[in-house]
Scaffold this active site. Sequence first.
Site, PDB file in Angstrom:
ATOM      1  CE1 TYR A  17      -3.542   2.679   0.697  1.00 44.89           C
ATOM      2  CE2 TYR A  17      -2.189   3.259   2.604  1.00 44.89           C
ATOM      3  CZ  TYR A  17      -3.231   3.542   1.742  1.00 44.89           C
ATOM      4  OH  TYR A  17      -3.960   4.705   1.898  1.00 44.89           O
ATOM      5  CD  GLU A  39      -7.883   7.396   5.268  1.00 43.69           C
ATOM      6  OE1 GLU A  39      -7.814   7.370   6.516  1.00 43.69           O
ATOM      7  OE2 GLU A  39      -6.915   7.105   4.550  1.00 43.69           O
ATOM      8  CD1 TRP A  47      -3.975   2.289   5.755  1.00 45.73           C
ATOM      9  CD2 TRP A  47      -6.100   2.937   5.953  1.00 45.73           C
ATOM     10  NE1 TRP A  47      -4.542   2.280   4.499  1.00 45.73           N
ATOM     11  CE2 TRP A  47      -5.843   2.675   4.602  1.00 45.73           C
ATOM     12  CE3 TRP A  47      -7.376   3.351   6.321  1.00 45.73           C
ATOM     13  CZ2 TRP A  47      -6.805   2.812   3.605  1.00 45.73           C
ATOM     14  CZ3 TRP A  47      -8.339   3.493   5.339  1.00 45.73           C
ATOM     15  CH2 TRP A  47      -8.053   3.226   4.002  1.00 45.73           C
TER      16      TRP A  47
END
Length: 187
Positions: A17, A39, A47
Amino acid sequence: MNDRCPWCGDDPLYQHYHDHEWGVPDHDDRSLFECLNLEGAQAGLSWITVLRKREHYRQVFDGFDAEKVARYDEAKVAALLADPGIIRNRLKVAATIGNAQAYLTLRDEGLTLSDFLWDFVDGSPQINHFRSLKEVPATTPVAEAMSKALKKRGFKFVGPTIVYAFMQATGMVNDHLINCPRYRDLM
């Protein structure tokens, strides 16, 4: 990539990522809509938790097709809240549906989500020059302004900290540390 930003640690998914997505300027409305909602789903969590669930989110939220998400009914909400493959928080699920409706209203007014959001940075990534994670802010005045504008248009789970993380993820700001190879790649 020995000098990559340390926040992604040793997890291969997180590293991928970081190396291929985080901080890359994104102007695609569907992708921006997805990221904004993910988000928001991350609020209060890490995350990596959302990243591990992202593919499933894409499946159960119809590829984040705002037209479809905006029409979700109570049966669909109940199915989502029973699905262990997502973060089962009623407020976050409702926010995604409401955000789809706000997105469609924005579009009906002749605005693209991309143009609306990127206007806050004058259409170009803001390049920061941070040497350590301690220097990276949790929010900025631009994120606060974007958050306020999104809330005014009916978006939810778009507080300034969430919005700044969104700006980082979508390349509106380059917050790769200056010794990270991606920092130079995204200049």
